[in-house]
Write an enzyme that holds these catalytic residues in place. Structure first.
Site, short mmCIF file in Angstrom:
data_model
loop_
_atom_site.label_atom_id
_atom_site.label_comp_id
_atom_site.label_asym_id
_atom_site.label_seq_id
_atom_site.Cartn_x
_atom_site.Cartn_y
_atom_site.Cartn_z
N ASP A 157 0.85 -1.19 0.00
CA ASP A 157 0.00 0.00 0.00
C ASP A 157 0.88 1.24 0.00
O ASP A 157 1.59 1.50 0.98
CB ASP A 157 -0.89 -0.06 1.26
CG ASP A 157 -1.66 1.23 1.50
OD1 ASP A 157 -1.86 1.99 0.53
OD2 ASP A 157 -2.06 1.46 2.66
N ASP A 215 -6.26 -10.48 -15.13
CA ASP A 215 -7.30 -11.43 -14.71
C ASP A 215 -8.62 -10.87 -15.22
O ASP A 215 -9.01 -9.76 -14.84
CB ASP A 215 -7.28 -11.46 -13.17
CG ASP A 215 -7.95 -12.66 -12.58
OD1 ASP A 215 -8.92 -13.15 -13.17
OD2 ASP A 215 -7.51 -13.10 -11.50
N ASP A 262 -11.35 -15.95 -15.76
CA ASP A 262 -12.05 -16.41 -14.57
C ASP A 262 -13.26 -17.28 -14.89
O ASP A 262 -14.01 -17.00 -15.83
CB ASP A 262 -12.53 -15.16 -13.80
CG ASP A 262 -13.11 -15.47 -12.44
OD1 ASP A 262 -12.37 -16.04 -11.62
OD2 ASP A 262 -14.29 -15.16 -12.21
N GLU A 271 -9.50 -20.65 -15.99
CA GLU A 271 -9.86 -21.26 -14.71
C GLU A 271 -11.03 -22.21 -14.99
O GLU A 271 -12.15 -21.76 -15.22
CB GLU A 271 -10.27 -20.18 -13.70
CG GLU A 271 -10.40 -20.77 -12.31
CD GLU A 271 -11.30 -19.98 -11.37
OE1 GLU A 271 -11.06 -20.01 -10.16
OE2 GLU A 271 -12.25 -19.33 -11.85
N HIS A 308 -5.32 -17.06 -4.42
CA HIS A 308 -6.11 -16.19 -3.54
C HIS A 308 -7.41 -16.84 -3.06
O HIS A 308 -8.10 -16.27 -2.23
CB HIS A 308 -6.42 -14.89 -4.30
CG HIS A 308 -7.27 -15.14 -5.50
ND1 HIS A 308 -6.82 -15.85 -6.59
CD2 HIS A 308 -8.56 -14.83 -5.76
CE1 HIS A 308 -7.80 -15.94 -7.48
NE2 HIS A 308 -8.87 -15.34 -7.00
N ASP A 309 -7.77 -17.99 -3.61
CA ASP A 309 -9.00 -18.68 -3.20
C ASP A 309 -8.71 -19.87 -2.28
O ASP A 309 -9.64 -20.52 -1.80
CB ASP A 309 -9.74 -19.25 -4.42
CG ASP A 309 -10.36 -18.18 -5.29
OD1 ASP A 309 -10.68 -17.10 -4.77
OD2 ASP A 309 -10.50 -18.43 -6.50
#
Ligand code: TEU
Length: 555
Positions: free
Chosen positions: A23, A100, A201, A252, A316-317
């Site tokens: 950040d 993505d 995705d 995916e 990330h999942d």
């Protein structure tokens, strides 16, 4: 069989979940400037492609997977100038950029959906999937990934719309050609900006079931996927978009199997370059070596000479690999290296999910209020609604919560782990004081140093990319031993996925009479020192807990 070399097959992909990476503007959320700031670090890993999770304009109900403007950059992520700079700076370092894209659904705040829902006769009505209810109930009993029903009643017109994920993520109607071509135009917009790769995705969902009928077991949501028409859409997308660019595509594809997988990536079919299947990530909750070996063998056989696979154990999942599939306690470092060695030496493109390279672990927050993942929160509400005990439901959902892998990147042991100046949007894993990049940089035996060796090895050894694959470990429940062979170069990879030492015995079944002359040279080991060298008299090799070794066959 002949394997055609291509740059994308030689990729090592680094996945950046930007909101948890770095950040720079003090809003507690990572941003594209943060990714730019860390590009030297990413380059130092020896990766060739950077995949960034969705950053398009979005109400952020599902962390960017609910897009409300495909042509804009979300404020939290930064500006279009930041994005252009990211592309330029990534290229300047000799790496490629993968975006993505979410084409199965949009946000319910996307202008297309707002128009679509405004009246049953709106020209965009057919861009989404609308149905009448059945006797005051939804059209079918289908579930969505995140809710008990995949249908939501829209009061304005009294019809239901379909959503495979959250209520705020209505599914696009791929049967509508005008809509499809609008998406192709959008993909070309980003590729023309210099994007080199697309991670697409939820592709298995694009074509919907033809018959709107109830299913016997709504929980097994396979009925939502792999429906007729899917491959025609992918071929059309390839024809309209992919083949016009020197690019890489990875789809995916939930519930892809060794039988259906080649339909997506067989080079002759011209659909996608490679895919993610979820036989491990979704369907193998804990490590099961025999099952894993079977999955790998079947996929290697199915794709040999036809197409190219992908290798990953977390993203990330999915909960961090060292916690879910390895040992994040006593053998954290050894185990993280072993899993890395496996992913980088099995056939297919290896993906590194940010933080994996320092052996980051999953988290256990104290209260449900600390969790942000919509999948987990919805499930929590659903189970409690059914009378579940809150504490028990909470404990059951913790291990696989998607937030396990979404905690901020641990850069150092300073304030906010070096993520940013302000408190991050999601709590930092308290172990950042020990596990962080700064520490790993100072230790030649860290997981980080080891990952750099793995990527460097791939650059100079095409056998890691193109080699044939033969599993020679049989039904051993801890040992995984395989041979990769390419143009006269033969490597043997030995992995001991266990807290105990194990002995592998070389057999004549694979090596035949050559076994007595077999000479091996160590290429790379996960332990600092290799315990013993190979001797053909012994015909066996002992591996310590979570030890992995790569040998080159010399003669
Ligand atoms: O995930 C799709 C998806 O189906 C996953 O939820 C599932 O766990 C699995 O990995 C595939 O079987 C994608 C994104 O990765 C996820 O973050 C989004 O929430 C989802 O699509 C909706 O866009």
């Amino acid at each position: 069989m002949e394997v055609k070399p291509a740059w994308w097959k030689e990729s090592v992909v680094y996945q950046v979940y930007w909101r948890s990476f770095r950040d720079t503007d003090g809003d507690g959320i990572g941003d594209l400037k943060g990714v730019i700031e860390k590009l030297d670090y990413i380059q130092s890993l020896g990766v060739t492609m950077v995949w960034i999770n969705p950053f398009n304009e979005s109400p952020d109900k599902d962390n960017g997977y609910d897009v409300s403007d495909y042509y804009a950059v979300m404020n939290k992520a930064g500006t279009m100038e930041d994005f252009d700079l990211l592309v330029a700076q990534t290229h300047a370092r000799g790496m490629k950029l993968m975006m993505d894209v979410v084409v199965n659904h949009t946000s319910d705040r996307h202008p297309w959906f707002m128009e679509s829902r405004s009246s049953a006769s709106n020209p965009k009505r057919d861009w989404y999937i609308w149905q009448d209810g059945k006797d005051g109930e939804p059209p079918t009993n289908w579930r969505s990934y995140f809710n008990p029903s995949s249908w939501e009643l829209d009061k304005a017109t009294g019809q239901y719309y379909m959503h495979s994920f959250a209520i705020e993520q209505p599914d696009l109607n791929w049967a509508n050609k005008e809509m499809r071509y609008e998406l192709y135009k959008m993909l070309r917009f980003w590729l023309d900006k210099g994007v080199d790769g697309l991670r697409l995705d939820a592709l298995a969902l694009l074509a919907k079931p033809k018959l709107l009928t109830d299913v016997e077991n709504p929980r097994d949501i396979r009925y939502l996927m792999h429906n007729p028409g899917l491959h025609e859409y992918l071929q059309e997308m390839n024809h309209e978009v992919f083949r016009h660019y020197d690019m890489m595509t990875v789809g995916e594809i939930a519930f892809a199997t060794p039988e259906t997988g080649p339909l997506f990536v067989d080079e002759e079919r011209q659909e996608l370059n490679t895919l993610f299947h979820f036989e491990v990530a979704d369907e193998m909750p804990e490590w099961d070596m025999l099952r894993f070996k079977r999955i790998q063998r079947l996929w290697a056989e199915a794709l040999a000479g036809r197409g190219f696979g992908s290798q990953f154990l977390n993203n990330h999942d999915h909960t961090r690999q060292v916690s879910r599939f390895g040992n994040d306690q006593e053998y954290r470092v050894e185990s993280a290296k072993l899993l890395g060695m496996m992913i980088h030496t099995l056939p297919g493109i290896p993906y590194i999910y940010q933080g994996e390279e320092i052996g980051m672990t999953g988290v256990r927050y104290d209260t449900i209020g600390d969790y942000k993942d919509i999948a987990m929160l919805n499930k929590y509400v659903e189970e409690i609604g059914k009378g579940g005990d809150p504490a028990a439901v909470f404990r059951a959902l913790q291990p696989l919560s998607r937030d396990n892998s979404r905690t901020p990147m641990q850069w150092n042991d300073g304030p906010n782990a070096g993520f940013g100046s302000e408190e991050p949007w999601i709590k930092i894993n308290p172990n950042y004081t020990e596990i962080n990049v700064q520490q790993a940089e100072s230790d030649p035996n860290s997981v980080l140093s080891f990952y750099r060796k793995l990527t460097a090895l791939r650059k100079s050894n095409p056998v890691m990319v193109y080699g044939d694959f033969t599993d020679i470990s049989g039904e051993d429940p801890h040992l995984y031993v395989y041979v990769r062979e390419y143009e006269g170069s033969e490597w043997i990879v030995l992995l001991n996925h266990s807290n105990e030492s194990s002995t592998f015995t070389f057999s004549e079944t694979y090596f035949g009479n050559d076994l007595i002359h077999l000479e091996l040279e160590l290429v790379l080991g996960t332990y600092e020192q290799t315990a013993d060298s190979w001797s053909c008299e012994k015909r066996s090799m002992e591996l310590r807990a979570h030890e992995g070794r790569i040998y080159k066959v010399v003669s």
